[in-house]
Design an enzyme around this catalytic site. Structure first.
Site, PDB file in Angstrom:
ATOM      1  N   ASP A  19       1.807  -5.726  -8.173  1.00 51.57           N
ATOM      2  CA  ASP A  19       0.714  -6.445  -7.515  1.00 51.57           C
ATOM      3  C   ASP A  19       1.142  -7.861  -7.138  1.00 51.57           C
ATOM      4  OD1 ASP A  19      -1.829  -6.715  -6.516  1.00 51.57           O
ATOM      5  OD2 ASP A  19      -2.734  -7.250  -8.426  1.00 51.57           O
ATOM      6  N   ASN A  67      -6.186   2.166  -1.356  1.00 52.83           N
ATOM      7  CA  ASN A  67      -5.541   1.260  -0.411  1.00 52.83           C
ATOM      8  C   ASN A  67      -5.799   1.604   1.055  1.00 52.83           C
ATOM      9  OD1 ASN A  67      -2.569   0.642  -2.468  1.00 52.83           O
ATOM     10  ND2 ASN A  67      -4.506  -0.471  -2.347  1.00 52.83           N
TER      11      ASN A  67
END
Length: 241
Positions: A19, A67
């Site tokens: 991330d 996503n």
């Protein structure tokens, strides 16, 4: 497969939520995709470090089922990055003894990407130095739902006795059925959540939530986290006598 419970033993399987790529790029006045390209380079560094650190399996969270909610530009850019990464790295991964697997639902992926994924898995199928698993269009809940559906189909077809189903049964239907459960899960960028990643498999994993953004994640940072894991007392629900 259970992890070693002894204190001082390093992790055999490390899973990583990579991330912070977008924030890393934006802090430099660059588009988010610039950060994703920078982050892709860190994967090689982590994989190269694994043998010296005693890590046999590494699983990376590349693209989640959630996503797809990102902008069309970013999603298209990520899919292009995945295609280029696989095409570029296939020969190197093969020569370095890395076995690559992909987990997740491939239905929404384009045919070219699926073909590259299939070829990379086929080409590295006999390698055993490091096992790299790439979670692509993956979600833990989606994985469990798909596994449960396959299990139910076997019950309906008479191939599985429902009375025999227990907590050892479902893992055989998961995408990770041939892998040991992760011993250590790392999340970069300062976020302290698991984001639907390896929900079943990480029931007894140790977690490290670190502030480092993924493009800044170095071999030394990785080594430090692996070393720190060895200091933890893993009892799996039991107590010391």
């Amino acid at each position: 497969m259970a992890a070693d419970t002894a204190q001082g033993t390093g992790p055999r399987h490390v899973a990583i939520i990579m991330d912070g790529n977008g924030r890393w790029a934006q802090a430099r006045g660059r588009p988010r995709l610039f950060g994703h390209h920078a982050g892709a380079k860190r994967v090689r560094e982590v994989v190269d470090a694994c043998p010296d650190l005693g890590v046999k399996y590494v699983t990376i969270f590349a693209f989640s089922t959630e996503n797809w909610k990102r902008t069309q530009v970013e999603v298209a850019g990520l899919m292009s990055l995945f295609r280029r990464y696989i095409a570029k790295e296939t020969r190197v991964l093969f020569e370095e003894g890395v076995r690559v697997r992909f987990i997740g639902d491939r239905v929404k992926l384009d045919a070219k990407l699926i073909s590259l994924m299939d070829e990379l898995e086929r080409m590295t199928a006999c390698n055993d130095r490091v096992h790299l698993t790439i979670a692509l269009n993956y979600g833990g809940r989606d994985e469990v739902a798909r596994a449960t559906k396959r299990l139910a189909e076997d019950v309906a077809a008479g191939r599985l006795d429902p009375a025999s189903v227990d907590e050892e049964t479902l893992p055989k239907y998961l995408d990770t059925c041939v892998l040991p459960d992760p011993d250590l899960v790392i999340r970069t960028s300062g976020e302290a959540r698991i984001s639907n990643f390896l929900l079943w498999q990480s029931a007894y994993a140790e977690y490290e939530f670190i502030d480092t953004l993924w493009p800044d994640f170095t071999r030394d940072v990785f080594a430090g986290l692996v070393q720190n894991y060895g200091t933890r007392d893993r009892r799996f629900g039991s107590v010391k006598p």
